[in-house]
Design a protein around this motif. Structure first.
Motif, mmCIF file in Angstrom:
data_model
loop_
_atom_site.group_PDB
_atom_site.id
_atom_site.type_symbol
_atom_site.label_atom_id
_atom_site.label_comp_id
_atom_site.label_asym_id
_atom_site.label_seq_id
_atom_site.Cartn_x
_atom_site.Cartn_y
_atom_site.Cartn_z
ATOM 1 N N SER A 127 0.739 -1.386 0.193
ATOM 2 C CA SER A 127 0.168 0.167 0.181
ATOM 3 C C SER A 127 0.098 1.408 0.253
ATOM 4 O O SER A 127 1.691 1.494 0.791
ATOM 5 N N GLU A 128 0.824 2.320 -0.546
ATOM 6 C CA GLU A 128 1.047 3.308 -1.446
ATOM 7 C C GLU A 128 0.929 4.579 0.088
ATOM 8 O O GLU A 128 1.731 4.751 0.631
ATOM 9 N N GLU A 129 -0.948 4.285 0.312
ATOM 10 C CA GLU A 129 -1.023 5.071 1.545
ATOM 11 C C GLU A 129 -0.832 4.328 3.057
ATOM 12 O O GLU A 129 -0.614 5.402 4.199
ATOM 13 N N GLY A 130 -0.530 3.226 3.249
ATOM 14 C CA GLY A 130 -0.425 2.721 4.243
ATOM 15 C C GLY A 130 -1.159 3.218 5.180
ATOM 16 O O GLY A 130 -2.897 3.317 5.024
ATOM 17 N N GLY A 131 -1.203 2.516 6.878
ATOM 18 C CA GLY A 131 -2.512 2.666 7.699
ATOM 19 C C GLY A 131 -3.616 2.535 7.596
ATOM 20 O O GLY A 131 -3.354 1.610 7.508
ATOM 21 N N GLU A 132 -4.432 3.537 7.032
ATOM 22 C CA GLU A 132 -6.052 2.511 7.370
ATOM 23 C C GLU A 132 -6.719 1.678 6.574
ATOM 24 O O GLU A 132 -7.294 0.751 5.702
ATOM 25 N N ASP A 133 -5.780 2.100 4.775
ATOM 26 C CA ASP A 133 -5.639 0.859 3.761
ATOM 27 C C ASP A 133 -5.095 0.363 3.725
ATOM 28 O O ASP A 133 -5.437 -0.338 3.675
ATOM 29 N N SER A 134 -3.411 0.403 4.611
ATOM 30 C CA SER A 134 -2.938 -1.298 4.845
ATOM 31 C C SER A 134 -4.291 -1.976 5.592
ATOM 32 O O SER A 134 -4.008 -3.026 5.821
ATOM 33 N N VAL A 135 -4.758 -1.017 6.065
ATOM 34 C CA VAL A 135 -5.249 -2.705 7.682
ATOM 35 C C VAL A 135 -6.654 -2.963 6.999
ATOM 36 O O VAL A 135 -7.078 -4.259 6.982
#
Length: 395
Positions: A127-135
């Motif tokens: 994920s480029e965004e990390g955070g909530e996107d990864s979750v």
């Protein structure tokens, strides 16, 4: 561990050669074009042989033979995603996994035909965004795995093959849950309920896969962050005891990056001897890792400092033991810097810290004795150079 990106040139010649091989010859009986399954098997074989670039044309040709928006495309899309991860081409890999996720949105398609949770777990990591996107991607993967696990448990008869599949999926589920914990300890640590979520997730992980090392290692990481060092040490000991006496090829043994993370956690928990043992094992598996040689040098420096000051729990500062540790530390650090230069390693802070430690050791130990700055790696290089000299002499 950054990988060197290969050339962006397309393998047109390879594509053409493949097509030429399956094209009918006017002088011979027309041959049947290779099926997507055969081409994917060839791509997989290339990948397993280490010919990553060579696997691309086969996988792309296989994808071109099916409807790219249908479930038939899933095996090729997933394989192309994994190939581009190996090539270090993360954007391309992400696009292939996203295509696969759009086709199998819930991971309900069978793993035997390219469905399941794997693409979601890859997207969480890429994920480029990390955070909530990864979750979000981790949770999709975890949900898919829970459904698969329950389907296996609902079978009337659970044979050895089913049990092995259950264990594999439980481990994947635990790793996915641990992945979410890592996100809440880093990108989302500012959230008010981050600690509570970590507790719930790591508890589920240890219950789902108690016979694997990863959840106990993640539990230790959580406990270290809470300054509960005794609990962290207990979790790390349990993690280590599960695999430390097993051969490297045993499936219970964690992968290389997981063991590197374990070494760091052991050092944070003041389990210096165990950390060095893990690092020595890592060097025996792959002696080209800058990070592993650096961590070994740092760990031995810390151990020697404790021995010198009489604060080492095991030796209590027994005479000259600190010198032995520090001489070894200097050797490990020097080797890490040698690899650092050879590989154009990108972590400048690691290199600067290694140099700082060596400068301290040089002051404390004096000039290096003969061989102190050398190791087996240097001997190998010298042997290779002498072989080259002999060859030149013969010419």
């Amino acid at each position: 561990m950054a990988k060197t990106k290969p050339s962006n040139k397309k393998s047109k010649k390879h594509d053409k050669s493949i097509l030429n091989r399956v094209a009918p010859s006017p002088m011979k009986t027309p041959s049947t074009p290779a099926s997507p399954e055969v081409l994917l098997a060839q791509a997989t074989a290339k990948l397993q042989q280490g010919d990553i670039t060579g696997s691309v044309p086969f996988a792309k040709t296989a994808l071109g033979l099916v409807d790219t928006n249908s479930e038939e495309a899933l095996p090729a899309l997933n394989l192309l995603g994994e190939i581009h991860v190996e090539l270090g081409e993360i954007d391309e890999a992400r696009e292939y996994f996203l295509q696969a996720a759009a086709i199998d949105e819930e991971g309900s398609v069978g793993e035997d035909v390219g469905g399941g949770a794997e693409k979601f777990l890859w997207l969480a990591q890429l994920s480029e965004e990390g955070g909530e996107d990864s979750v979000g991607w981790f949770e999709k993967g975890a949900m898919s795995l829970r459904i698969q696990i329950q389907a296996l448990l609902d079978r009337k008869k659970i044979d050895a093959a089913t049990e092995a599949s259950l264990e594999e999926k439980r481990r994947k589920l635990a790793v996915a849950l641990c992945g979410v914990v890592e996100v809440y300890m880093t990108d989302l640590s500012w959230e008010e309920d981050a600690e509570q979520k970590c507790e719930a997730l790591v508890t589920e992980a240890t219950m789902v896969a108690p016979s694997f090392a990863e959840p106990w290692q993640t539990l230790a990481n959580v406990r270290i962050s809470q300054a509960r060092l005794e609990d962290a040490r207990a979790a790390l000991k349990r993690s280590l005891d599960l695999w430390k006496n097993l051969p490297p090829e045993n499936t219970v043994v964690p992968d290389f990056p997981t063991k590197v993370s374990l070494a760091r956690l052991l050092m944070e928990a003041d389990m210096d001897v165990e950390a060095i043992e893990v690092l020595e094992r890592l060097v025996s598996e792959d002696d080209s890792s800058v990070e592993v040689w650096y961590l070994g040098g740092w760990g031995l420096y810390i151990m020697g400092d404790k021995q010198k000051n009489g604060t080492d729990a095991e030796t209590g500062g027994d005479g000259e033991s600190w010198k032995v540790s520090w001489i070894s530390s200097r050797q490990w650090l020097n080797h890490s810097l040698r690899l650092f230069g050879q590989q154009d390693y990108e972590d400048e802070r690691l290199g600067a810290h290694a140099k700082e430690l060596i400068s301290i050791l040089d002051v404390e130990l004096g000039d290096a004795a003969d061989g102190d700055h050398e190791d087996d790696g240097d001997d190998w290089e010298e042997d290779e150079a002498s072989d080259e000299d002999e060859e030149m002499a013969e010419v």
